[in-house]
Write a protein that holds these residues in place. Sequence first.
Motif, mmCIF file in Angstrom:
data_model
loop_
_atom_site.group_PDB
_atom_site.id
_atom_site.type_symbol
_atom_site.label_atom_id
_atom_site.label_comp_id
_atom_site.label_asym_id
_atom_site.label_seq_id
_atom_site.Cartn_x
_atom_site.Cartn_y
_atom_site.Cartn_z
ATOM 1 N N THR A 1 28.126 15.306 31.451
ATOM 2 C CA THR A 1 28.279 13.913 31.895
ATOM 3 C C THR A 1 26.973 13.387 32.474
ATOM 4 O O THR A 1 26.540 12.283 32.156
ATOM 5 C CB THR A 1 29.415 13.804 32.939
ATOM 6 N N ARG B 1 27.282 -5.938 34.901
ATOM 7 C CA ARG B 1 28.472 -5.764 34.062
ATOM 8 C C ARG B 1 28.115 -5.172 32.701
ATOM 9 O O ARG B 1 28.765 -4.257 32.198
ATOM 10 C CB ARG B 1 29.164 -7.124 33.894
ATOM 11 N N PHE C 1 27.097 -1.457 33.107
ATOM 12 C CA PHE C 1 28.301 -0.662 33.330
ATOM 13 C C PHE C 1 29.088 -0.473 32.041
ATOM 14 O O PHE C 1 29.615 0.600 31.768
ATOM 15 C CB PHE C 1 29.211 -1.345 34.345
ATOM 16 N N GLY C 2 29.177 -1.562 31.271
ATOM 17 C CA GLY C 2 29.908 -1.482 30.002
ATOM 18 C C GLY C 2 29.306 -0.433 29.082
ATOM 19 O O GLY C 2 30.027 0.343 28.447
ATOM 20 N N ARG D 1 30.100 3.056 30.564
ATOM 21 C CA ARG D 1 31.517 3.381 30.358
ATOM 22 C C ARG D 1 31.798 3.723 28.895
ATOM 23 O O ARG D 1 32.495 4.687 28.577
ATOM 24 C CB ARG D 1 32.383 2.188 30.783
ATOM 25 N N GLU D 2 31.202 2.933 27.989
ATOM 26 C CA GLU D 2 31.397 3.171 26.548
ATOM 27 C C GLU D 2 30.888 4.559 26.155
ATOM 28 O O GLU D 2 31.543 5.303 25.428
ATOM 29 C CB GLU D 2 30.644 2.086 25.772
ATOM 30 N N LEU E 1 30.487 7.198 28.144
ATOM 31 C CA LEU E 1 31.306 8.253 28.729
ATOM 32 C C LEU E 1 32.675 8.351 28.047
ATOM 33 O O LEU E 1 33.199 9.442 27.872
ATOM 34 C CB LEU E 1 31.475 8.008 30.233
ATOM 35 N N ASP E 2 33.228 7.212 27.640
ATOM 36 C CA ASP E 2 34.488 7.236 26.888
ATOM 37 C C ASP E 2 34.312 7.954 25.561
ATOM 38 O O ASP E 2 35.161 8.720 25.129
ATOM 39 C CB ASP E 2 35.019 5.808 26.665
ATOM 40 N N LYS F 1 34.129 11.617 26.243
ATOM 41 C CA LYS F 1 35.461 12.133 26.560
ATOM 42 C C LYS F 1 36.291 12.281 25.293
ATOM 43 O O LYS F 1 36.967 13.284 25.095
ATOM 44 C CB LYS F 1 36.143 11.180 27.539
#
Length: 198
Positions: A132, A180, A183-184, A187-188, A190-191, A194
């Motif tokens: 991560t 924003r 962060f997007g 997040r994208e 890390l998703d 995952k």
Amino acid sequence: MVAIERLQSDPTAAAALLSESVVLVAQSRDEAAFEVIFRYFAPRLKSYFLRFGADASLAEEITQEALVLVWRNANQFDPLKASASTWIFTIARNLSIDRFRRARRPTFDPTDPAFVQEGEPPPDRQLERAETEKRVREVMNSLSVNEKDVLMLSFYENSSHSEIAKRLGLPIGTVKSRIRLAFGKIREALDAQKGGVE
């Protein structure tokens, strides 16, 4: 003072005179124009902060701080986009939100169980954390300089949105948009990681 009397009795003349005063402060640091702004807005801002929940001394302090920001940032005022009152009360509102947010932050307790380090995590957790961290570093390196700057100021220096906007000379909306977007992207990424693990 004639100008202040005009401000009290004629709203149209008041709006024009206040806008003109901010422009004069921006162009030539006109102290007489700033006095008009100060005499008109100081009592109104103090009253606004009192209604917002400040005590008298805090309201006075934030009023002075807001008017200092008006003096410093007068060159950012655009009379075609907003009235002087709208612009000044926006500065005041953002400042008060930042101040009240800081005042309400709980104090750090190093003995809180949430902060006490547990034993060494199991190997699978260590591997997951390392992957991560690597992915976050890769995404951070792929961000634009603008996005990276706002994230560093926000999360590493704990600056508020308005402090970042002032420091970088940007509108607060731009700062929020860049945070924003960054962060997007994180997040994208890390998703996706995952999803790949599962």
